[in-house]
Design a protein around this motif. Sequence first.
Motif, PDB file in Angstrom:
ATOM      1  N   HIS A  87       0.778  -1.287   0.132  1.00  0.00           N
ATOM      2  CA  HIS A  87      -0.043   0.106  -0.066  1.00  0.00           C
ATOM      3  C   HIS A  87       0.828   1.361  -0.119  1.00  0.00           C
ATOM      4  CE1 HIS A  87      -4.088  -1.327   0.190  1.00  0.00           C
ATOM      5  NE2 HIS A  87      -3.794  -2.533   0.561  1.00  0.00           N
ATOM      6  N   LEU A  88       1.829   1.344   0.579  1.00  0.00           N
ATOM      7  CA  LEU A  88       2.877   2.322   0.740  1.00  0.00           C
ATOM      8  C   LEU A  88       3.409   2.514  -0.873  1.00  0.00           C
ATOM      9  CD1 LEU A  88       4.583   1.949   4.451  1.00  0.00           C
ATOM     10  CD2 LEU A  88       3.303   4.058   3.616  1.00  0.00           C
ATOM     11  N   ALA A  89       3.730   1.657  -1.038  1.00  0.00           N
ATOM     12  CA  ALA A  89       4.525   1.485  -2.517  1.00  0.00           C
ATOM     13  C   ALA A  89       3.598   2.031  -3.600  1.00  0.00           C
ATOM     14  CB  ALA A  89       4.894   0.038  -2.861  1.00  0.00           C
ATOM     15  N   ARG A  90       2.272   1.631  -3.500  1.00  0.00           N
ATOM     16  CA  ARG A  90       1.105   2.399  -4.339  1.00  0.00           C
ATOM     17  C   ARG A  90       1.328   3.806  -4.405  1.00  0.00           C
ATOM     18  NH1 ARG A  90      -4.583  -0.413  -4.792  1.00  0.00           N
ATOM     19  NH2 ARG A  90      -4.892   0.444  -2.636  1.00  0.00           N
ATOM     20  N   GLU A  91       1.337   4.232  -3.165  1.00  0.00           N
ATOM     21  CA  GLU A  91       1.316   5.698  -2.855  1.00  0.00           C
ATOM     22  C   GLU A  91       2.294   6.403  -3.355  1.00  0.00           C
ATOM     23  OE1 GLU A  91      -1.892   6.832  -2.316  1.00  0.00           O
ATOM     24  OE2 GLU A  91      -1.014   8.918  -2.235  1.00  0.00           O
TER      25      GLU A  91
ATOM     26  N   ARG B  40       7.939  12.304  -3.939  1.00  0.00           N
ATOM     27  CA  ARG B  40       9.093  10.964  -3.982  1.00  0.00           C
ATOM     28  C   ARG B  40       8.600  10.105  -2.903  1.00  0.00           C
ATOM     29  NH1 ARG B  40       9.611  11.523  -8.685  1.00  0.00           N
ATOM     30  NH2 ARG B  40      11.124  12.584  -9.829  1.00  0.00           N
ATOM     31  N   VAL B  41       7.827  10.262  -2.030  1.00  0.00           N
ATOM     32  CA  VAL B  41       7.526   9.435  -0.964  1.00  0.00           C
ATOM     33  C   VAL B  41       6.221   8.949  -0.481  1.00  0.00           C
ATOM     34  CG1 VAL B  41       9.630  10.546   0.473  1.00  0.00           C
ATOM     35  CG2 VAL B  41       7.064  11.648   0.631  1.00  0.00           C
ATOM     36  N   ALA B  42       5.973   8.092   0.361  1.00  0.00           N
ATOM     37  CA  ALA B  42       4.713   7.670   0.677  1.00  0.00           C
ATOM     38  C   ALA B  42       4.632   7.878   2.303  1.00  0.00           C
ATOM     39  CB  ALA B  42       4.284   6.399   0.435  1.00  0.00           C
ATOM     40  N   VAL B  43       3.364   8.349   2.804  1.00  0.00           N
ATOM     41  CA  VAL B  43       3.350   8.783   4.404  1.00  0.00           C
ATOM     42  C   VAL B  43       2.280   7.756   4.770  1.00  0.00           C
ATOM     43  CG1 VAL B  43       3.205  10.528   6.143  1.00  0.00           C
ATOM     44  CG2 VAL B  43       4.311  11.066   3.833  1.00  0.00           C
ATOM     45  N   GLU B  44       2.795   7.328   6.013  1.00  0.00           N
ATOM     46  CA  GLU B  44       1.628   6.455   6.872  1.00  0.00           C
ATOM     47  C   GLU B  44       1.463   7.119   8.121  1.00  0.00           C
ATOM     48  OE1 GLU B  44       1.872   1.842   6.707  1.00  0.00           O
ATOM     49  OE2 GLU B  44       2.564   2.575   8.520  1.00  0.00           O
ATOM     50  N   VAL B  45       0.276   7.415   8.739  1.00  0.00           N
ATOM     51  CA  VAL B  45       0.252   7.752  10.092  1.00  0.00           C
ATOM     52  C   VAL B  45      -0.464   6.980  10.896  1.00  0.00           C
ATOM     53  CG1 VAL B  45      -0.681   9.716  11.596  1.00  0.00           C
ATOM     54  CG2 VAL B  45       0.571  10.276   9.304  1.00  0.00           C
ATOM     55  N   ASN B  46      -0.220   6.238  11.713  1.00  0.00           N
ATOM     56  CA  ASN B  46      -0.731   5.420  12.664  1.00  0.00           C
ATOM     57  C   ASN B  46      -1.194   4.129  11.765  1.00  0.00           C
ATOM     58  OD1 ASN B  46      -0.085   6.810  14.856  1.00  0.00           O
ATOM     59  ND2 ASN B  46      -2.059   8.088  14.671  1.00  0.00           N
ATOM     60  N   LEU B  47      -0.335   3.754  10.982  1.00  0.00           N
ATOM     61  CA  LEU B  47      -0.758   2.582   9.969  1.00  0.00           C
ATOM     62  C   LEU B  47      -1.659   2.770   8.924  1.00  0.00           C
ATOM     63  CD1 LEU B  47      -1.117  -0.284  12.640  1.00  0.00           C
ATOM     64  CD2 LEU B  47       0.926   0.139  11.205  1.00  0.00           C
ATOM     65  N   THR B  48      -2.154   4.115   8.726  1.00  0.00           N
ATOM     66  CA  THR B  48      -2.964   4.477   7.800  1.00  0.00           C
ATOM     67  C   THR B  48      -2.322   5.073   6.418  1.00  0.00           C
ATOM     68  OG1 THR B  48      -4.815   4.489   9.134  1.00  0.00           O
ATOM     69  CG2 THR B  48      -5.082   5.662   6.994  1.00  0.00           C
ATOM     70  N   VAL B  49      -2.222   4.838   5.401  1.00  0.00           N
ATOM     71  CA  VAL B  49      -1.565   5.594   4.299  1.00  0.00           C
ATOM     72  C   VAL B  49      -2.250   6.738   3.966  1.00  0.00           C
ATOM     73  CG1 VAL B  49      -0.674   5.397   1.843  1.00  0.00           C
ATOM     74  CG2 VAL B  49      -0.469   3.179   3.381  1.00  0.00           C
ATOM     75  N   ILE B  50      -1.625   7.878   3.886  1.00  0.00           N
ATOM     76  CA  ILE B  50      -1.948   9.026   3.693  1.00  0.00           C
ATOM     77  C   ILE B  50      -2.081   9.438   2.160  1.00  0.00           C
ATOM     78  CG2 ILE B  50      -1.979  11.506   4.151  1.00  0.00           C
ATOM     79  CD1 ILE B  50      -2.637   9.382   6.689  1.00  0.00           C
ATOM     80  N   LYS B  51      -3.255   9.634   1.508  1.00  0.00           N
ATOM     81  CA  LYS B  51      -3.287   9.934   0.081  1.00  0.00           C
ATOM     82  C   LYS B  51      -2.526  11.375  -0.007  1.00  0.00           C
ATOM     83  CE  LYS B  51      -5.553   6.470  -1.360  1.00  0.00           C
ATOM     84  NZ  LYS B  51      -4.931   5.321  -2.121  1.00  0.00           N
TER      85      LYS B  51
END
Lengths: 258, 75
Positions: A87-91, B40-51
Amino acid sequence: MPNDLQIADRAFSSRLIIGTGKYASLDLMVRAIEASQAEMVTVAVRRVNVQDRSEGSLLDHLEASHLAILPNTAGCYTATDAVRTAHLAREAGLSNWIKLEVIGDERTLYPDNEALLEATRVLVADGFVVLPYTNDDPVACRKLEDAGAAAVMPLGAPIGSGLGIQNPNNIRIIKEFASVPVIVDAGVGTASDAAVAMELGADAVLMNTAIAAATDPPAMARAMKLAVEAGRLAHLAGRIPRKAYATASSPLEGVVGR
Amino acid sequence: MHNAQRESGVEIRLNGDAYELPESLSVRVLLDRLEIDPRRVAVEVNLTVIKRGQYDTTIVREGDEVEIVNFVGGG
Protein backbone atom coordinates in the motif's frame (compact mmCIF):
# COMPACT_ATOMS: atom_id res chain seq x y z
CA MET A 1 3.09 -7.41 -31.19
CA PRO A 2 2.35 -11.14 -30.87
CA ASN A 3 5.84 -11.77 -29.49
CA ASP A 4 5.41 -9.27 -26.68
CA LEU A 5 5.30 -10.26 -23.05
CA GLN A 6 1.80 -9.47 -21.84
CA ILE A 7 1.27 -9.04 -18.09
CA ALA A 8 -2.16 -7.84 -17.00
CA ASP A 9 -2.91 -4.85 -19.25
CA ARG A 10 0.68 -4.10 -20.25
CA ALA A 11 2.84 -5.38 -23.08
CA PHE A 12 6.63 -5.49 -22.96
CA SER A 13 8.94 -6.19 -25.88
CA SER A 14 11.76 -7.10 -23.46
CA ARG A 15 11.51 -10.35 -21.51
CA LEU A 16 14.24 -9.33 -19.10
CA ILE A 17 13.28 -7.59 -15.86
CA ILE A 18 16.09 -6.37 -13.66
CA GLY A 19 16.58 -5.22 -10.10
CA THR A 20 18.15 -1.94 -9.02
CA GLY A 21 19.86 -3.12 -5.83
CA LYS A 22 23.54 -3.65 -5.01
CA TYR A 23 25.04 -1.39 -7.68
CA ALA A 24 28.28 0.32 -6.73
CA SER A 25 26.84 3.61 -8.02
CA LEU A 26 23.64 4.99 -9.52
CA ASP A 27 25.53 5.79 -12.70
CA LEU A 28 26.55 2.14 -13.07
CA MET A 29 22.95 1.10 -12.46
CA VAL A 30 21.67 3.43 -15.17
CA ARG A 31 24.23 2.14 -17.66
CA ALA A 32 23.40 -1.48 -16.83
CA ILE A 33 19.67 -0.85 -17.27
CA GLU A 34 20.35 0.75 -20.64
CA ALA A 35 22.51 -2.17 -21.75
CA SER A 36 19.89 -4.70 -20.63
CA GLN A 37 17.16 -2.94 -22.61
CA ALA A 38 14.81 -3.98 -19.82
CA GLU A 39 11.52 -2.11 -19.77
CA MET A 40 10.65 -2.87 -16.16
CA VAL A 41 12.86 -2.62 -13.08
CA THR A 42 12.22 -3.58 -9.49
CA VAL A 43 12.74 -1.28 -6.51
CA ALA A 44 12.45 -1.72 -2.74
CA VAL A 45 10.42 0.35 -0.28
CA ARG A 46 12.39 1.65 2.69
CA ARG A 47 12.20 4.36 5.33
CA VAL A 48 13.53 7.74 4.21
CA ASN A 49 16.68 8.76 6.02
CA VAL A 50 15.34 11.87 7.77
CA GLN A 51 18.76 12.84 9.12
CA ASP A 52 20.61 12.79 5.82
CA ARG A 53 18.77 13.83 2.66
CA SER A 54 21.90 13.95 0.48
CA GLU A 55 21.32 10.59 -1.18
CA GLY A 56 18.72 11.87 -3.62
CA SER A 57 15.84 9.95 -5.08
CA LEU A 58 16.23 6.72 -7.00
CA LEU A 59 13.17 7.70 -9.02
CA ASP A 60 15.00 10.77 -10.36
CA HIS A 61 17.40 8.39 -12.07
CA LEU A 62 14.76 5.97 -13.31
CA GLU A 63 11.98 8.25 -14.47
CA ALA A 64 13.89 9.78 -17.35
CA SER A 65 14.10 6.39 -19.04
CA HIS A 66 10.33 5.72 -19.02
CA LEU A 67 10.79 2.40 -17.29
CA ALA A 68 7.93 0.58 -15.63
CA ILE A 69 8.68 0.55 -11.91
CA LEU A 70 7.86 -2.64 -10.04
CA PRO A 71 8.14 -2.11 -6.27
CA ASN A 72 8.78 -5.16 -4.12
CA THR A 73 7.93 -6.18 -0.58
CA ALA A 74 11.41 -7.57 0.05
CA GLY A 75 12.23 -8.03 3.71
CA CYS A 76 8.64 -8.75 4.74
CA TYR A 77 8.13 -11.88 6.80
CA THR A 78 4.37 -11.67 7.35
CA ALA A 79 1.40 -11.16 5.06
CA THR A 80 0.43 -8.10 7.11
CA ASP A 81 3.80 -6.40 6.60
CA ALA A 82 3.80 -7.24 2.89
CA VAL A 83 0.29 -5.82 2.42
CA ARG A 84 1.26 -2.68 4.35
CA THR A 85 4.40 -2.24 2.26
CA ALA A 86 2.42 -2.75 -0.96
CA HIS A 87 0.00 0.00 0.00
CA LEU A 88 2.89 2.38 0.74
CA ALA A 89 4.50 1.44 -2.58
CA ARG A 90 1.28 2.21 -4.44
CA GLU A 91 1.13 5.67 -2.90
CA ALA A 92 4.85 6.36 -3.50
CA GLY A 93 4.84 5.14 -7.08
CA LEU A 94 1.26 5.78 -8.15
CA SER A 95 1.07 2.34 -9.72
CA ASN A 96 -0.83 -0.69 -8.48
CA TRP A 97 1.79 -3.24 -9.55
CA ILE A 98 3.62 -5.09 -6.82
CA LYS A 99 6.27 -7.78 -6.73
CA LEU A 100 5.04 -9.65 -3.70
CA GLU A 101 7.60 -11.27 -1.44
CA VAL A 102 6.74 -12.86 1.87
CA ILE A 103 9.87 -14.51 3.16
CA GLY A 104 9.73 -17.56 5.41
CA ASP A 105 13.38 -18.19 6.21
CA GLU A 106 16.37 -15.89 6.62
CA ARG A 107 19.08 -18.18 5.32
CA THR A 108 17.39 -19.34 2.13
CA LEU A 109 15.02 -16.40 1.68
CA TYR A 110 12.50 -18.98 0.55
CA PRO A 111 8.93 -17.76 0.44
CA ASP A 112 6.35 -18.56 3.09
CA ASN A 113 3.76 -20.16 0.82
CA GLU A 114 0.84 -19.80 3.18
CA ALA A 115 1.45 -16.13 3.94
CA LEU A 116 2.22 -15.42 0.28
CA LEU A 117 -1.12 -16.85 -0.78
CA GLU A 118 -2.94 -14.90 1.92
CA ALA A 119 -1.23 -11.62 0.95
CA THR A 120 -1.97 -12.29 -2.73
CA ARG A 121 -5.68 -12.66 -1.99
CA VAL A 122 -5.78 -9.46 0.06
CA LEU A 123 -3.87 -7.38 -2.49
CA VAL A 124 -5.86 -8.67 -5.47
CA ALA A 125 -9.03 -7.68 -3.60
CA ASP A 126 -7.44 -4.26 -2.97
CA GLY A 127 -6.99 -3.78 -6.72
CA PHE A 128 -3.30 -4.60 -7.07
CA VAL A 129 -1.62 -6.33 -10.00
CA VAL A 130 0.21 -8.96 -7.96
CA LEU A 131 3.39 -10.68 -9.14
CA PRO A 132 4.34 -13.13 -6.38
CA TYR A 133 7.87 -14.44 -5.90
CA THR A 134 7.26 -18.10 -5.15
CA ASN A 135 8.85 -21.52 -4.74
CA ASP A 136 9.43 -23.54 -7.88
CA ASP A 137 6.38 -25.57 -6.94
CA PRO A 138 3.67 -26.14 -9.55
CA VAL A 139 0.96 -26.51 -6.89
CA ALA A 140 1.93 -23.29 -5.12
CA CYS A 141 1.97 -21.50 -8.48
CA ARG A 142 -1.45 -22.82 -9.39
CA LYS A 143 -2.88 -21.65 -6.07
CA LEU A 144 -1.40 -18.18 -6.60
CA GLU A 145 -2.88 -18.02 -10.05
CA ASP A 146 -6.26 -19.10 -8.69
CA ALA A 147 -5.94 -16.33 -6.09
CA GLY A 148 -5.66 -13.78 -8.88
CA ALA A 149 -1.91 -13.33 -9.38
CA ALA A 150 -1.16 -11.58 -12.70
CA ALA A 151 1.96 -13.72 -13.14
CA VAL A 152 3.82 -16.30 -11.10
CA MET A 153 7.51 -15.84 -10.36
CA PRO A 154 9.12 -19.12 -9.33
CA LEU A 155 12.70 -18.97 -8.10
CA GLY A 156 15.42 -20.69 -10.09
CA ALA A 157 17.62 -20.93 -7.00
CA PRO A 158 17.93 -18.93 -3.74
CA ILE A 159 18.06 -15.14 -4.15
CA GLY A 160 21.58 -13.93 -4.89
CA SER A 161 22.99 -17.47 -5.00
CA GLY A 162 23.88 -17.53 -8.70
CA LEU A 163 23.33 -21.29 -8.72
CA GLY A 164 21.26 -21.33 -11.90
CA ILE A 165 18.03 -23.23 -12.46
CA GLN A 166 18.04 -25.95 -9.81
CA ASN A 167 14.86 -27.71 -10.81
CA PRO A 168 14.37 -27.29 -14.54
CA ASN A 169 11.65 -29.92 -14.64
CA ASN A 170 9.53 -27.96 -12.17
CA ILE A 171 9.90 -24.76 -14.19
CA ARG A 172 8.74 -26.69 -17.25
CA ILE A 173 5.73 -28.11 -15.39
CA ILE A 174 4.86 -24.71 -13.89
CA LYS A 175 4.80 -23.26 -17.38
CA GLU A 176 2.67 -26.15 -18.62
CA PHE A 177 0.11 -25.59 -15.84
CA ALA A 178 0.04 -21.81 -15.87
CA SER A 179 -2.26 -19.59 -17.88
CA VAL A 180 -0.56 -16.44 -16.55
CA PRO A 181 3.03 -15.51 -17.45
CA VAL A 182 5.79 -17.45 -15.69
CA ILE A 183 8.75 -15.28 -14.73
CA VAL A 184 11.81 -17.06 -13.35
CA ASP A 185 12.87 -14.82 -10.48
CA ALA A 186 16.16 -15.28 -8.64
CA GLY A 187 19.04 -17.69 -8.86
CA VAL A 188 20.52 -16.72 -12.20
CA GLY A 189 24.33 -16.51 -12.09
CA THR A 190 25.35 -16.03 -15.68
CA ALA A 191 23.95 -15.75 -19.18
CA SER A 192 23.51 -19.49 -19.79
CA ASP A 193 21.23 -19.70 -16.73
CA ALA A 194 18.94 -17.07 -18.22
CA ALA A 195 18.96 -18.90 -21.55
CA VAL A 196 18.06 -22.18 -19.82
CA ALA A 197 15.10 -20.51 -18.07
CA MET A 198 13.80 -19.21 -21.37
CA GLU A 199 14.42 -22.51 -23.17
CA LEU A 200 12.30 -24.23 -20.52
CA GLY A 201 9.46 -21.99 -21.62
CA ALA A 202 9.57 -19.19 -19.08
CA ASP A 203 7.92 -16.01 -20.34
CA ALA A 204 10.55 -13.77 -18.75
CA VAL A 205 13.47 -13.71 -16.32
CA LEU A 206 13.95 -11.36 -13.39
CA MET A 207 17.43 -10.89 -11.95
CA ASN A 208 19.43 -8.43 -9.88
CA THR A 209 22.66 -9.72 -8.32
CA ALA A 210 23.90 -11.51 -11.46
CA ILE A 211 24.17 -8.14 -13.17
CA ALA A 212 24.74 -5.72 -10.29
CA ALA A 213 27.51 -7.75 -8.65
CA ALA A 214 29.25 -8.78 -11.88
CA THR A 215 32.69 -7.31 -12.43
CA ASP A 216 31.32 -5.30 -15.37
CA PRO A 217 27.58 -4.83 -14.83
CA PRO A 218 26.75 -3.13 -18.16
CA ALA A 219 28.54 -5.91 -20.07
CA MET A 220 26.73 -8.60 -18.08
CA ALA A 221 23.45 -6.76 -18.65
CA ARG A 222 23.99 -6.98 -22.38
CA ALA A 223 24.93 -10.66 -22.07
CA MET A 224 21.68 -11.28 -20.20
CA LYS A 225 19.64 -9.44 -22.82
CA LEU A 226 21.16 -11.62 -25.55
CA ALA A 227 20.75 -14.81 -23.49
CA VAL A 228 17.08 -14.13 -22.81
CA GLU A 229 16.51 -13.48 -26.50
CA ALA A 230 18.50 -16.56 -27.53
CA GLY A 231 16.68 -18.77 -25.03
CA ARG A 232 13.31 -17.47 -26.15
CA LEU A 233 14.14 -18.06 -29.81
CA ALA A 234 15.43 -21.56 -29.09
CA HIS A 235 12.27 -22.36 -27.15
CA LEU A 236 10.06 -21.19 -30.00
CA ALA A 237 12.25 -22.93 -32.60
CA GLY A 238 11.72 -26.34 -30.97
CA ARG A 239 14.81 -28.20 -29.87
CA ILE A 240 15.73 -31.68 -31.14
CA PRO A 241 15.06 -34.70 -28.93
CA ARG A 242 17.93 -35.93 -26.75
CA LYS A 243 19.40 -39.27 -27.84
CA ALA A 244 21.97 -41.53 -26.26
CA TYR A 245 23.96 -42.24 -29.43
CA ALA A 246 25.28 -40.39 -32.44
CA THR A 247 23.41 -39.68 -35.65
CA ALA A 248 25.71 -38.65 -38.47
CA SER A 249 25.17 -35.17 -39.90
CA SER A 250 26.89 -36.00 -43.21
CA PRO A 251 25.60 -38.52 -45.81
CA LEU A 252 26.52 -42.14 -45.16
CA GLU A 253 26.74 -42.86 -48.92
CA GLY A 254 29.63 -41.93 -51.19
CA VAL A 255 32.37 -41.93 -48.58
CA VAL A 256 35.76 -42.06 -50.39
CA GLY A 257 37.54 -45.45 -50.21
CA ARG A 258 34.50 -47.43 -48.99
CA MET B 1 -3.77 14.04 24.85
CA HIS B 2 -2.47 13.80 28.42
CA ASN B 3 0.68 15.58 27.25
CA ALA B 4 -1.15 18.53 25.74
CA GLN B 5 -0.24 20.77 28.67
CA ARG B 6 3.50 20.18 28.15
CA GLU B 7 5.42 23.37 27.52
CA SER B 8 7.69 21.97 24.84
CA GLY B 9 6.41 20.64 21.53
CA VAL B 10 4.80 17.40 20.66
CA GLU B 11 6.66 14.14 20.43
CA ILE B 12 5.98 11.66 17.66
CA ARG B 13 7.61 8.47 16.44
CA LEU B 14 9.14 9.15 13.04
CA ASN B 15 10.38 6.09 11.16
CA GLY B 16 10.71 4.27 14.44
CA ASP B 17 12.59 6.99 16.34
CA ALA B 18 11.42 9.65 18.79
CA TYR B 19 11.06 13.01 17.05
CA GLU B 20 10.17 16.39 18.50
CA LEU B 21 7.88 18.87 16.73
CA PRO B 22 7.15 22.44 17.91
CA GLU B 23 3.42 21.81 17.58
CA SER B 24 0.91 19.61 15.84
CA LEU B 25 1.26 20.16 12.11
CA SER B 26 0.07 18.85 8.80
CA VAL B 27 1.82 16.11 6.85
CA ARG B 28 2.61 18.73 4.19
CA VAL B 29 4.37 21.01 6.71
CA LEU B 30 6.20 18.05 8.24
CA LEU B 31 7.57 17.06 4.83
CA ASP B 32 8.58 20.68 4.18
CA ARG B 33 10.44 20.81 7.49
CA LEU B 34 12.27 17.61 6.60
CA GLU B 35 13.03 18.95 3.08
CA ILE B 36 11.36 15.92 1.53
CA ASP B 37 9.80 16.14 -1.93
CA PRO B 38 6.20 14.91 -1.42
CA ARG B 39 6.13 13.40 -4.91
CA ARG B 40 8.90 10.99 -4.03
CA VAL B 41 7.55 9.41 -0.86
CA ALA B 42 4.61 7.72 0.79
CA VAL B 43 3.45 8.62 4.27
CA GLU B 44 1.69 6.48 6.83
CA VAL B 45 0.23 7.84 10.06
CA ASN B 46 -0.80 5.28 12.67
CA LEU B 47 -0.77 2.50 10.05
CA THR B 48 -3.00 4.39 7.61
CA VAL B 49 -1.49 5.40 4.26
CA ILE B 50 -2.15 9.09 3.64
CA LYS B 51 -3.17 9.96 0.09
CA ARG B 52 -1.26 12.88 -1.40
CA GLY B 53 -4.44 14.92 -1.62
CA GLN B 54 -4.79 14.67 2.15
CA TYR B 55 -1.35 15.98 3.14
CA ASP B 56 -2.77 19.42 4.01
CA THR B 57 -5.67 18.13 6.04
CA THR B 58 -3.95 15.30 7.90
CA ILE B 59 -2.56 16.61 11.18
CA VAL B 60 0.29 14.87 12.98
CA ARG B 61 -0.29 14.98 16.73
CA GLU B 62 1.41 13.96 19.98
CA GLY B 63 2.19 10.25 20.08
CA ASP B 64 1.47 9.61 16.41
CA GLU B 65 3.48 6.94 14.63
CA VAL B 66 4.63 8.37 11.32
CA GLU B 67 6.37 6.41 8.59
CA ILE B 68 7.88 8.11 5.55
CA VAL B 69 9.17 5.74 2.90
CA ASN B 70 10.64 6.00 -0.56
CA PHE B 71 12.02 3.72 -3.24
CA VAL B 72 15.57 2.46 -2.99
CA GLY B 73 17.53 0.01 -5.10
CA GLY B 74 16.23 -3.52 -4.72
CA GLY B 75 15.47 -6.77 -6.46
